[in-house]
Design a protein around this motif. Structure first.
Motif, PDB file in Angstrom:
ATOM      1  N   LEU A 141       0.828  -1.210   0.000  1.00 33.03           N
ATOM      2  CA  LEU A 141       0.000   0.000   0.000  1.00 33.03           C
ATOM      3  C   LEU A 141       0.860   1.258   0.000  1.00 33.03           C
ATOM      4  CD1 LEU A 141      -2.823  -1.020   2.492  1.00 33.03           C
ATOM      5  CD2 LEU A 141      -2.950  -0.906  -0.001  1.00 33.03           C
ATOM      6  N   LEU A 142       1.940   1.248   0.786  1.00 32.67           N
ATOM      7  CA  LEU A 142       2.825   2.411   0.845  1.00 32.67           C
ATOM      8  C   LEU A 142       3.379   2.744  -0.534  1.00 32.67           C
ATOM      9  CD1 LEU A 142       4.680   4.522   2.190  1.00 32.67           C
ATOM     10  CD2 LEU A 142       6.241   2.646   2.758  1.00 32.67           C
ATOM     11  N   LEU A 143       3.745   1.729  -1.307  1.00 31.94           N
ATOM     12  CA  LEU A 143       4.388   1.928  -2.604  1.00 31.94           C
ATOM     13  C   LEU A 143       3.436   1.712  -3.776  1.00 31.94           C
ATOM     14  CD1 LEU A 143       7.743   0.089  -1.785  1.00 31.94           C
ATOM     15  CD2 LEU A 143       7.263   2.541  -1.660  1.00 31.94           C
ATOM     16  N   ALA A 144       2.133   1.723  -3.502  1.00 32.91           N
ATOM     17  CA  ALA A 144       1.142   1.506  -4.557  1.00 32.91           C
ATOM     18  C   ALA A 144       1.125   2.675  -5.537  1.00 32.91           C
ATOM     19  CB  ALA A 144      -0.240   1.308  -3.942  1.00 32.91           C
ATOM     20  N   ARG A 145       0.856   2.364  -6.785  1.00 37.09           N
ATOM     21  CA  ARG A 145       0.819   3.363  -7.856  1.00 37.09           C
ATOM     22  C   ARG A 145      -0.587   3.471  -8.449  1.00 37.09           C
ATOM     23  NH1 ARG A 145       5.637   6.411  -8.433  1.00 37.09           N
ATOM     24  NH2 ARG A 145       7.448   5.066  -8.034  1.00 37.09           N
ATOM     25  N   GLY A 157       0.899   6.688 -12.778  1.00 36.05           N
ATOM     26  CA  GLY A 157       2.268   6.393 -12.388  1.00 36.05           C
ATOM     27  C   GLY A 157       2.694   6.998 -11.069  1.00 36.05           C
ATOM     28  N   LYS A 158       1.864   7.820 -10.462  1.00 37.88           N
ATOM     29  CA  LYS A 158       2.196   8.464  -9.199  1.00 37.88           C
ATOM     30  C   LYS A 158       1.823   7.562  -8.025  1.00 37.88           C
ATOM     31  CE  LYS A 158       3.363  12.349 -11.263  1.00 37.88           C
ATOM     32  NZ  LYS A 158       4.769  12.808 -11.328  1.00 37.88           N
ATOM     33  N   TYR A 159       2.458   7.840  -6.868  1.00 33.20           N
ATOM     34  CA  TYR A 159       2.096   7.104  -5.665  1.00 33.20           C
ATOM     35  C   TYR A 159       0.647   7.394  -5.298  1.00 33.20           C
ATOM     36  CZ  TYR A 159       6.977   5.826  -4.798  1.00 33.20           C
ATOM     37  OH  TYR A 159       8.240   5.291  -4.898  1.00 33.20           O
TER      38      TYR A 159
END
Length: 477
Positions: free
Chosen positions: A48-52, A56-58
């Motif tokens: 979830l922290l690094l989900a896009r 293409g943005k977090y």
């Protein structure tokens, strides 16, 4: 005890909409090659922290990722190793890791230095700087992870940072956040992470409480994870220990938790070992029924007119409150102007007050308000400003409550002043001194109560002023 997923153990789990994938896939692969493996709950958190999003943005780039848990759970290891991998995978990435206390910051730095000695990972490390206040790990690709304590002013003056980690977020002050958050504004794809434990009574936890309140209210664009036992749980129930701390008993031993159980009070143990937040007993400072009952469509506008200016701590808006004191002692209040400073600036307020000054009985600004920065400009225009202090604020808020209770105060309907209505609905109280005086306080870091503060000070100013622009002057020739 079998491993459980984050969704199975989290007391509260909020995730942003629009997730199409996650960079965690690459991070897990790199970490696995170095012998680092994540439990299922850790995998869920980092996904979830690094989900896009599709662009293409977090996915959590707007509201950040917030983790509330008990101590000794492994959240520093989880996020720390992920940041280490990101700094390797993204040349030039800049990360700052800040804690409130120097001791905490030093411990995190030491743990990351141990990671840098990993046989596989050490080849990516350029150098390690250990000077106090300038601790950092520099990578061969140009990435950097910098460490420091907020109590020592760390973070001020930095710029072009891509990731900010706020450790000990339960004691992150609004002032510290305001000083440090702008450093990621220039990043094209920033990440902001808040890691904390349930705050103790007296902790300056306004930011952490505000992030939690926003998540519980359903705010999109953020990740919120709360790992905790059930609120009404038996605090000696080992199943509840495992629910609050998924590292128990695999990495956090029963002895370690029993030590806290024996040395802490029950309330402290719930917070520190079980991750349970204290029950929120605060209530609205202003009775909504009384407020609704004193709304008028056509107010009496005859009387002495006073104004006051206020801004929130982040200086994002500027409010001008107005008050009219009638001959019988009653008052009418209005939010005269309310504008975002990013688009409108602040000089418009100086122009407004200057234009109305000849027919104005008083203008008030609190000495601790960011609006006090306008004092030199107002004085240069000939405006005499009443600068209030904490004692005055206590008197003003008490007067406001008394007049509202006695129906001696009127205001416009909420539909005509939504910013003031929002401030009134979300204001709580704070103690001023030890004599029972109170001031307005915000329920969360995202709440702007400057409209309420402005009308309250406008009332106070027009009550105590000796200036009367309506008085006829006898001229002797």
């Amino acid at each position: 005890m079998p491993e459980r997923r984050l969704s199975e153990i989290a007391q509260t789990l909020k995730q942003p909409t629009g997730i199409v994938g996650s960079e965690f896939v690459k991070v897990r692969k790199a970490a696995g090659a170095a012998g680092i493996h994540y439990d299922l709950w850790q995998q869920g958190l980092l996904y979830l922290l690094l989900a896009r999003r599709a662009d293409g943005k977090y996915a959590c780039g707007e509201g950040g990722t917030v983790v509330s848990s008990c101590r000794q759970i492994g959240k520093t290891f989880t996020v720390g190793t992920a940041m280490f991998m990101l700094a390797i995978l993204h040349p030039g990435l800049k990360v700052i890791w800040t804690a409130h206390h120097t001791r905490t910051s030093d411990e995190t730095f030491a743990d990351m230095c141990d990671l840098a000695r990993n046989k596989l990972l050490s080849r990516y490390v350029e150098r390690i700087r250990r000077a106090n206040g300038q601790q950092e790990i520099t990578f061969r690709g140009g990435g950097r992870i910098m460490f420091g304590a907020r109590e020592n002013g760390f973070g001020r003056g930095l710029h072009s940072v891509d990731v900010e980690i706020f450790d000990e977020a339960q004691i992150l002050t609004v002032r510290a956040l305001d000083n440090m958050l702008p450093v990621v504004n220039t990043s094209p794809d920033p990440l902001v992470v808040f890691l904390g434990n349930p705050p103790k009574p007296g902790d300056p936890s306004e930011v952490f409480e505000g992030k939690r309140a926003a998540a519980l209210a359903g705010t999109d664009g953020m990740v919120y994870v709360e790992l905790a036992a059930d609120r009404d749980a038996d605090i000696d129930d080992r199943e509840q220990w495992a629910k609050a701390n998924p590292s128990y008993p695999k990495r956090t031993s029963e002895t370690a938790i029993l030590r806290m159980r024996n040395l802490m009070t029950d309330d402290s143990f719930r917070r520190e070992a079980l991750g349970v937040w204290d029950a929120v007993s605060s209530h609205a400072a202003i009775d909504p029924k009384r407020w609704a009952d004193t709304a008028v469509d056509e107010p009496d506008r005859d009387g002495l007119v006073g104004y006051a200016l206020d801004m929130p701590p982040d200086r994002s808006s500027l409010a001008i409150g107005g008050a009219i004191r009638h001959g019988d002692g009653t008052m009418h209040v209005e939010l005269r102007e309310f504008r975002a400073t990013q688009s409108a600036g602040t000089m418009w307020a100086v122009d407004y007050i200057t234009e109305h000054w000849p027919r104005t009985a008083s203008v008030a600004i609190d000495a601790q308000s960011p609006a006090a920065a306008l004092l030199p400009d107002l004085r240069s225009r000939g405006v005499r400003v009443t600068v209030t202090n904490a004692q005055d604020m206590g008197r003003a808020c008490g007067m406001f409550q008394d007049m509202l209770r006695d129906r001696k105060l009127t205001h416009l309907p909420d539909s005509r002043q939504p910013a003031l209505a929002m401030a009134v609905a979300n204001a709580t109280t704070r103690n001023i001194g030890t004599g029972g005086a109170i001031g307005w306080n915000r329920t969360g870091g995202d709440i702007d109560i400057s409209p309420l503060v402005a009308i309250t000070l406008a009332m106070f100013g027009v009550r105590v002023t000796k200036r009367d622009p309506n008085r006829r002057q006898e001229v002797m020739i």
